[in-house]
Design a protein around this motif. Structure first.
Motif, short mmCIF file in Angstrom:
data_model
loop_
_atom_site.label_atom_id
_atom_site.label_comp_id
_atom_site.label_asym_id
_atom_site.label_seq_id
_atom_site.Cartn_x
_atom_site.Cartn_y
_atom_site.Cartn_z
N GLU A 1 1.02 -1.28 -0.12
CA GLU A 1 -0.01 0.06 0.00
C GLU A 1 0.98 1.29 0.03
N ILE A 2 1.93 1.36 0.40
CA ILE A 2 2.76 2.45 0.58
C ILE A 2 3.28 2.96 -0.95
N GLY A 3 3.28 3.90 -1.47
CA GLY A 3 3.63 4.34 -2.43
C GLY A 3 5.21 4.52 -2.64
N MET A 4 5.73 4.11 -4.05
CA MET A 4 6.93 4.62 -4.26
C MET A 4 7.13 5.36 -5.33
N SER A 5 7.69 6.55 -5.26
CA SER A 5 7.59 7.49 -6.37
C SER A 5 8.86 7.25 -7.17
N ALA A 6 8.59 7.30 -8.60
CA ALA A 6 9.75 7.45 -9.39
C ALA A 6 10.30 8.89 -9.42
N GLY A 7 11.63 8.99 -9.46
CA GLY A 7 12.35 10.16 -9.41
C GLY A 7 13.90 10.27 -9.89
N GLY B 1 30.66 27.29 -7.81
CA GLY B 1 31.46 28.20 -8.85
C GLY B 1 31.83 27.15 -9.99
N ILE B 2 31.02 26.01 -10.29
CA ILE B 2 31.23 25.11 -11.31
C ILE B 2 29.98 25.70 -12.36
N ASN B 3 30.58 25.52 -13.78
CA ASN B 3 29.46 25.80 -14.69
C ASN B 3 28.18 24.57 -15.03
N THR B 4 27.75 24.39 -13.92
CA THR B 4 26.81 23.20 -13.80
C THR B 4 25.42 23.63 -13.34
N LEU B 5 24.42 22.75 -13.92
CA LEU B 5 23.02 22.78 -13.50
C LEU B 5 22.77 21.36 -13.27
N ALA B 6 21.87 21.46 -12.18
CA ALA B 6 21.30 20.04 -12.07
C ALA B 6 19.79 20.08 -12.18
N SER B 7 19.03 19.07 -12.41
CA SER B 7 17.56 19.20 -12.57
C SER B 7 17.01 17.67 -12.24
N PHE B 8 15.66 17.80 -12.06
CA PHE B 8 14.85 16.68 -11.56
C PHE B 8 13.98 16.32 -12.70
N LEU B 9 13.65 14.85 -12.35
CA LEU B 9 12.59 14.15 -13.26
C LEU B 9 11.63 13.51 -11.99
N THR B 10 10.33 13.78 -12.21
CA THR B 10 9.42 13.11 -11.14
C THR B 10 8.37 12.52 -11.82
N GLU C 1 17.88 -2.15 -9.61
CA GLU C 1 17.32 -3.18 -9.05
C GLU C 1 17.54 -3.09 -7.51
N PHE C 2 18.35 -2.08 -6.90
CA PHE C 2 18.57 -2.06 -5.64
C PHE C 2 17.79 -0.72 -4.97
N SER C 3 17.27 -0.11 -5.64
CA SER C 3 16.33 0.98 -5.25
C SER C 3 14.64 1.03 -5.68
N LYS C 4 14.68 0.85 -7.23
CA LYS C 4 13.25 0.51 -7.67
C LYS C 4 12.39 1.52 -7.72
N GLY C 5 13.25 3.04 -7.43
CA GLY C 5 12.35 4.06 -7.16
C GLY C 5 13.08 5.18 -6.34
N ALA C 6 12.25 6.22 -6.09
CA ALA C 6 12.97 7.23 -5.55
C ALA C 6 12.71 7.27 -3.88
N SER C 7 11.29 7.49 -3.54
CA SER C 7 11.19 7.43 -2.24
C SER C 7 9.77 7.23 -1.95
N THR C 8 9.37 6.87 -0.62
CA THR C 8 7.97 6.41 -0.37
C THR C 8 7.19 7.71 -0.14
N TYR C 9 5.78 7.59 -0.40
CA TYR C 9 5.05 8.62 -0.16
C TYR C 9 3.43 8.09 0.06
N PRO C 10 2.52 9.13 0.71
CA PRO C 10 1.25 8.30 0.73
C PRO C 10 0.43 8.49 -0.40
N LYS C 11 0.05 7.17 -0.64
CA LYS C 11 -1.07 7.35 -2.04
C LYS C 11 -2.38 7.71 -1.49
#
Ligand SMILES: Cc1cc2nc3c(=O)[nH]c(=O)nc-3n(C[C@H](O)[C@H](O)[C@H](O)COP(=O)(O)OP(=O)(O)OC[C@H]3O[C@@H](n4cnc5c(N)ncnc54)[C@H](O)[C@@H]3O)c2cc1C
Length: 589
Positions: A347-353, A396-405, A455-465
């Motif tokens: 029942e616990i949700g597992m988000s993709a991220g 100070g590095i010419n870098t950007l980080a972004s997310f996919l959810t 295979e050792f995470s299968k998702g990002a983190s749990t959340y309440p569905k």
């Protein structure tokens, strides 16, 4: 000594028989030390000469102990095994290791080349990279959570943290950019919309998703095309689509993750493993994917079998793997987990991220902002590269980080490297314009995570569905006494899906072992049972006493009756006598 019998007992770990065997044959000569290698006990010491204290008469003492404690009686150090070297597993191991005189601890990790789990400061490609610029997993420390010990922990390890500040909100199709006062007006209105959605959902019996509740408010108030509506639709809880409105709290997922470590979150898990200067490093074994957990009641041990065919046994086990690994049956339990554990995990949700990190030859974006948020119009774009962190401003590095959810993460993971890079460029062009992006030159580094496919995470983190209950998370707070304990972000609701939640759960599991929670619970249960038994016995005794009392009363009553009867009879006899006397007198006359 009867050697074969001794060894038979030793092989079967029959401690009581072993002690009797040695007592019979040692004739009181000094101490006998036995190393129970076969039974995985570090050292057992006893002797007949010692007349005071614990070892006075071992066999006799042992007979008074429950079987399970016979093992514990002799064990100087309990062996604790932790499966999973994420922040939760390492926190549990570190906690247990704080009591070295009573516990030894070892951590087993499935991955071949790294520990830390969903914390991954990936310096593989560039060993000199500033950690923050290569954080592909959890990295933001929540500053609004009252329960975040990681900020203090990072400070104690002398790790420099910096805050993400100054936000810019971009609505590309309107060619509008909001920041500072304009933006705070938008964010205030966005949270008013969320508040309204929350209040309305509370008045409804049935739970709904944050997305549906928000959409309802936007429609009812005709705000669909407003910037505050675009903003609220950028929040992760909205993006996930089925996040429970009833369980919604902004600080769980949407706000507060503002502090990051300059050297990356990996540095913090490194310190958990290596310890502070006065602590010994933890024992960690990589490339050890646990496959089966088996409780061996006969030996009072728990066995862990690994995919490579090896196995270890322990007195206590902490299972700190992600919930998805248990859900999918990659880790089997024997006996199987109780039904309610299975139900909870399902029942616990597992988000993709996921995260991407992209470095350019030159920075083409403004360094006045720490974070850029992109509004999206199309459904297919929801959750796709909407939030961008300006690493240049931080390190100070010419870098950007972004997310996919959400679904966007699942789709992105399937893209080829070239297509993924192209999508990143397309989005940046949409946000900043082609001309500007071209001034950035070539992409010099591109890294991305694939947490769903991993295979050792299968998702990002749990959340309440929608429809889920916080109690589902708390199921795993309860160990399977006395052998198996659980840790991980999925094992406590307050902090689920976060770094601090994972850490707190590890500390909790460690404390449960250190303080002998299961032993205490067993004793308490025994006490309650004994009390109940005593009460029942007393109740029975009162019944029989009452019965006796009743008998006496009965007797009393019958005595009274008897005496009354006797009296009556006496009177009758007297009457008869008088009558006879009268009759006699009459006759005489
Ligand atoms: C992209 C992304 C961004 C995030 N951002 C944030 C953020 O900014 N702030 C925040 O607070 N949280 C964030 N999180 C969440 C946070 O990273 C996690 O909640 C936390 O790291 C989970 O820790 P854990 O120890 O519970 O699990 P994990 O870190 O997953 O640890 C479990 C360990 O078990 C190992 N394992 C799995 N199966 C086996 C097996 N069979 N045998 C042995 N070992 C096994 C795994 O390899 C792993 O090392 C983010 C997560 C992701 C994916």
């Amino acid at each position: 000594m009867e050697v074969p019998l001794f060894f038979v007992n030793l092989l079967n770990c029959e401690f009581l028989n072993i002690t009797k065997c040695i007592q019979m044959h040692s004739n009181g000569i000094g101490y006998v030390c036995v190393v129970f290698i076969l039974c995985n006990l570090p050292l057992v010491v006893f002797g007949k000469e010692k007349t005071k204290g614990k070892h006075k008469n071992v066999a006799d003492n042992m007979e008074t102990l429950p079987k399970e404690e016979q093992t514990e009686y002799f064990t100087i150090q309990k062996e604790v095994v932790v499966i999973g070297s994420g922040i939760a597993g390492l926190a549990a191991a570190r906690r247990v290791a704080s009591d070295q005189s009573n516990f030894s601890v070892a951590v087993y990790e499935a991955r071949r080349d790294r520990f830390g789990g969903r914390v991954w400061t990936d310096k593989f490609e560039d060993k000199n990279a500033r950690g923050l610029a290569v954080d592909l997993g959890g990295s933001g420390l929540n500053v609004v959570s009252k329960n975040n010990p990681l900020i203090e922990l990072a400070e104690s390890f002398d790790l420099k943290s910096i805050s993400l500040d100054s936000l810019q909100f971009i609505v590309p199709w309107e060619q509008k950019v909001y920041s500072r006062d304009d933006l705070s007006e938008i964010t205030n209105k966005a949270f008013q919309i969320l508040g309204k959605a929350l209040n309305e959902s509370k008045s409804m019996k049935l739970d709904v998703s944050v997305k549906d509740a928000v959409d309802e408010v936007l429609k009812a108030e005709q705000l669909v095309e407003r910037p505050e509506a675009y903003f609220v639709r950028c929040l992760p809880s909205y993006i996930l689509g089925d996040y429970s409105m009833h369980q919604y709290k902004p600080g769980h997922l949407d706000i507060g993750y503002e502090k990051v470590l300059l050297d990356g979150m990996g540095e913090l898990v490194d310190r958990l493993l290596s310890g502070s200067p006065d602590e010994a490093p933890l024992h960690l074994y990589l490339n050890k994917a646990a496959r089966q957990i088996k409780v061996d009641k006969k030996r009072h041990k728990v066995l862990v079998r690994f995919q490579d065919g090896s196995q270890v046994s322990a007195d206590r086990l902490v299972v700190a793997v992600p919930s998805s690994v248990i859900r999918d049956g990659d880790l089997l339990f024997e006996p199987p987990l109780p039904k309610h554990y299975h139900l909870a995990i399902k029942e616990i949700g597992m988000s993709a991220g996921d995260k991407i990190i992209v470095q350019f030859e030159h920075a083409f974006w403004s360094n006045d902002y720490g974070v850029f948020i992109r509004a999206v119009k199309e459904k297919v774009e929801i959750g796709q590269l909407q939030t961008w962190i300006n690493i240049k401003r931080l390190a100070g590095i010419n870098t950007l980080a972004s997310f996919l959810t959400g679904d966007a993460a699942v789709r992105f993971e399937k893209l080829t490297e070239e297509n993924a890079k192209q999508l990143v460029l397309d989005v940046l062009i949409e946000m900043f314009g082609e001309e500007k992006v071209l001034t950035g030159g070539k992409i010099v580094k591109f890294q991305r995570s694939k947490w769903v496919a991993d295979e050792f995470s299968k998702g990002a983190s749990t959340y309440p569905k929608v429809g889920s209950d916080p109690a589902l998370w708390d199921t795993f707070a309860q160990p399977l006494c006395p052998y198996i304990y659980f840790a991980g972000e999925h094992t406590l609701f307050d902090g689920h899906g976060s770094l601090h939640g994972a850490y707190n759960s590890g500390i909790r599991a460690g404390d449960q072992i250190l303080t002998g929670l299961c032993e205490k619970q067993r004793k308490e249960n025994e006490r309650l049972k004994a009390e109940e038994k005593k009460k029942k016995k007393e109740a029975n005794e009162t019944d029989s006493v009452e019965e006796e009392d009743t008998d006496e009363e009965d007797e009393e009553i019958s005595d009274k009756k008897r005496s009354k009867k006797d009296e009556g009879e006496k009177k009758k006899v007297q009457k008869d006598k008088n009558k006879i006397k009268k009759d006699k007198k009459k006759d005489e006359l």
